[in-house]
Design a protein around this motif. Structure first.
Motif, PDB file in Angstrom:
ATOM      1  N   SER A  20       0.845  -1.195   0.000  1.00 43.25           N
ATOM      2  CA  SER A  20       0.000   0.000   0.000  1.00 43.25           C
ATOM      3  C   SER A  20       0.880   1.244   0.000  1.00 43.25           C
ATOM      4  CB  SER A  20      -0.926   0.013   1.218  1.00 43.25           C
ATOM      5  OG  SER A  20      -0.173   0.133   2.401  1.00 43.25           O
ATOM      6  N   VAL A  21       0.356   2.278  -0.632  1.00 47.45           N
ATOM      7  CA  VAL A  21       1.003   3.589  -0.683  1.00 47.45           C
ATOM      8  C   VAL A  21      -0.081   4.604  -0.377  1.00 47.45           C
ATOM      9  CG1 VAL A  21       2.236   5.248  -2.110  1.00 47.45           C
ATOM     10  CG2 VAL A  21       2.618   2.809  -2.462  1.00 47.45           C
ATOM     11  N   ALA A  22       0.180   5.487   0.584  1.00 48.77           N
ATOM     12  CA  ALA A  22      -0.824   6.474   0.977  1.00 48.77           C
ATOM     13  C   ALA A  22      -0.169   7.829   1.199  1.00 48.77           C
ATOM     14  CB  ALA A  22      -1.520   6.035   2.256  1.00 48.77           C
ATOM     15  N   MET A  23      -0.855   8.869   0.770  1.00 54.87           N
ATOM     16  CA  MET A  23      -0.373  10.225   0.980  1.00 54.87           C
ATOM     17  C   MET A  23      -0.556  10.589   2.456  1.00 54.87           C
ATOM     18  SD  MET A  23      -1.594  13.745  -0.827  1.00 54.87           S
ATOM     19  CE  MET A  23      -0.698  13.593  -2.343  1.00 54.87           C
TER      20      MET A  23
ATOM     21  N   THR B  98       8.454   7.992   1.521  1.00 55.47           N
ATOM     22  CA  THR B  98       9.203   8.520   0.389  1.00 55.47           C
ATOM     23  C   THR B  98       8.692   9.916   0.086  1.00 55.47           C
ATOM     24  OG1 THR B  98       9.992   8.047  -1.845  1.00 55.47           O
ATOM     25  CG2 THR B  98       7.692   7.518  -1.392  1.00 55.47           C
ATOM     26  N   GLU B  99       9.586  10.738  -0.440  1.00 59.30           N
ATOM     27  CA  GLU B  99       9.220  12.120  -0.723  1.00 59.30           C
ATOM     28  C   GLU B  99       9.157  12.350  -2.222  1.00 59.30           C
ATOM     29  OE1 GLU B  99      10.807  16.645   0.165  1.00 59.30           O
ATOM     30  OE2 GLU B  99      11.699  14.963   1.230  1.00 59.30           O
ATOM     31  N   THR B 100       7.981  12.674  -2.711  1.00 63.30           N
ATOM     32  CA  THR B 100       7.765  13.041  -4.107  1.00 63.30           C
ATOM     33  C   THR B 100       6.376  13.647  -4.234  1.00 63.30           C
ATOM     34  OG1 THR B 100       7.703  12.269  -6.404  1.00 63.30           O
ATOM     35  CG2 THR B 100       6.912  10.743  -4.744  1.00 63.30           C
TER      36      THR B 100
ATOM     37  N   LEU C 142       2.512   8.377  -8.916  1.00 65.85           N
ATOM     38  CA  LEU C 142       3.030   7.228  -9.664  1.00 65.85           C
ATOM     39  C   LEU C 142       4.505   6.972  -9.368  1.00 65.85           C
ATOM     40  CD1 LEU C 142       1.260   7.665 -13.112  1.00 65.85           C
ATOM     41  CD2 LEU C 142       0.763   5.982 -11.335  1.00 65.85           C
ATOM     42  N   LEU C 143       5.253   8.021  -9.096  1.00 60.07           N
ATOM     43  CA  LEU C 143       6.660   7.849  -8.734  1.00 60.07           C
ATOM     44  C   LEU C 143       6.782   7.187  -7.364  1.00 60.07           C
ATOM     45  CD1 LEU C 143       9.614   8.218  -9.403  1.00 60.07           C
ATOM     46  CD2 LEU C 143       9.470  10.543  -8.520  1.00 60.07           C
ATOM     47  N   ALA C 144       5.918   7.545  -6.434  1.00 60.45           N
ATOM     48  CA  ALA C 144       5.921   6.897  -5.119  1.00 60.45           C
ATOM     49  C   ALA C 144       5.636   5.404  -5.264  1.00 60.45           C
ATOM     50  CB  ALA C 144       4.890   7.551  -4.201  1.00 60.45           C
ATOM     51  N   ILE C 145       4.676   5.054  -6.114  1.00 59.97           N
ATOM     52  CA  ILE C 145       4.344   3.649  -6.360  1.00 59.97           C
ATOM     53  C   ILE C 145       5.541   2.931  -6.966  1.00 59.97           C
ATOM     54  CG2 ILE C 145       2.931   2.128  -7.793  1.00 59.97           C
ATOM     55  CD1 ILE C 145       0.630   4.186  -7.366  1.00 59.97           C
ATOM     56  N   ARG C 146       6.183   3.551  -7.946  1.00 61.49           N
ATOM     57  CA  ARG C 146       7.341   2.919  -8.597  1.00 61.49           C
ATOM     58  C   ARG C 146       8.479   2.691  -7.613  1.00 61.49           C
ATOM     59  NH1 ARG C 146       9.215  -0.794 -11.224  1.00 61.49           N
ATOM     60  NH2 ARG C 146      11.103  -0.401 -12.375  1.00 61.49           N
ATOM     61  N   ARG C 147       8.693   3.616  -6.701  1.00 64.85           N
ATOM     62  CA  ARG C 147       9.751   3.451  -5.697  1.00 64.85           C
ATOM     63  C   ARG C 147       9.470   2.264  -4.788  1.00 64.85           C
ATOM     64  NH1 ARG C 147      10.900   9.799  -4.128  1.00 64.85           N
ATOM     65  NH2 ARG C 147      12.054  10.271  -6.035  1.00 64.85           N
TER      66      ARG C 147
ATOM     67  N   ILE D  80      10.379  -3.617  -3.432  1.00 64.85           N
ATOM     68  CA  ILE D  80       9.888  -4.998  -3.459  1.00 64.85           C
ATOM     69  C   ILE D  80      10.832  -5.860  -4.287  1.00 64.85           C
ATOM     70  CG2 ILE D  80       8.044  -6.507  -4.295  1.00 64.85           C
ATOM     71  CD1 ILE D  80       6.068  -4.254  -3.492  1.00 64.85           C
ATOM     72  N   ASP D  81      11.256  -5.358  -5.448  1.00 63.24           N
ATOM     73  CA  ASP D  81      12.211  -6.095  -6.284  1.00 63.24           C
ATOM     74  C   ASP D  81      13.492  -6.403  -5.509  1.00 63.24           C
ATOM     75  OD1 ASP D  81      10.620  -6.252  -8.556  1.00 63.24           O
ATOM     76  OD2 ASP D  81      11.452  -4.422  -9.435  1.00 63.24           O
ATOM     77  N   ARG D  82      14.021  -5.405  -4.803  1.00 66.63           N
ATOM     78  CA  ARG D  82      15.248  -5.614  -4.010  1.00 66.63           C
ATOM     79  C   ARG D  82      15.035  -6.634  -2.911  1.00 66.63           C
ATOM     80  NH1 ARG D  82      16.443   0.040  -2.207  1.00 66.63           N
ATOM     81  NH2 ARG D  82      15.340   0.901  -3.952  1.00 66.63           N
ATOM     82  N   ALA D  83      13.901  -6.558  -2.224  1.00 67.51           N
ATOM     83  CA  ALA D  83      13.618  -7.490  -1.134  1.00 67.51           C
ATOM     84  C   ALA D  83      13.447  -8.914  -1.664  1.00 67.51           C
ATOM     85  CB  ALA D  83      12.370  -7.051  -0.367  1.00 67.51           C
ATOM     86  N   LEU D  84      12.802  -9.071  -2.808  1.00 65.41           N
ATOM     87  CA  LEU D  84      12.639 -10.402  -3.402  1.00 65.41           C
ATOM     88  C   LEU D  84      13.986 -10.966  -3.847  1.00 65.41           C
ATOM     89  CD1 LEU D  84       9.396  -9.925  -5.517  1.00 65.41           C
ATOM     90  CD2 LEU D  84       9.658 -11.321  -3.463  1.00 65.41           C
TER      91      LEU D  84
END
Length: 62
Positions: A9-12, A34-36, A40-45, A50-54
């Motif tokens: 989840s990502v929330a403002m 994250t700061e942006t 969509l950039l927050a979601i991509r970050r 997730i990619d790094r953790a996997l």
């Protein structure tokens, strides 16, 4: 939301430009901010995290 089978989840926040995120892989829970100004950039970050953790989980023998 779901990315590569991981729910996240990502929330403002109340502070403009700051987004809170969280996800869980197995028993490991990750959360942060994250700061942006662009949502969509927050979601991509988060997806990159997730990619790094996997990738790290695949290297560590269970």
């Amino acid at each position: 939301m779901n990315y590569r089978g991981i729910d996240y989840s990502v929330a403002m926040t109340t502070t403009p430009g700051i987004w809170k995120w969280q996800f869980r892989i197995g028993d490991e829970f990750k959360a942060g901010k994250t700061e942006t100004r662009i949502g969509l950039l927050a979601i991509r970050r988060v997806q990159l995290r997730i990619d790094r953790a996997l990738k790290l989980a695949a290297r560590v023998p269970s």
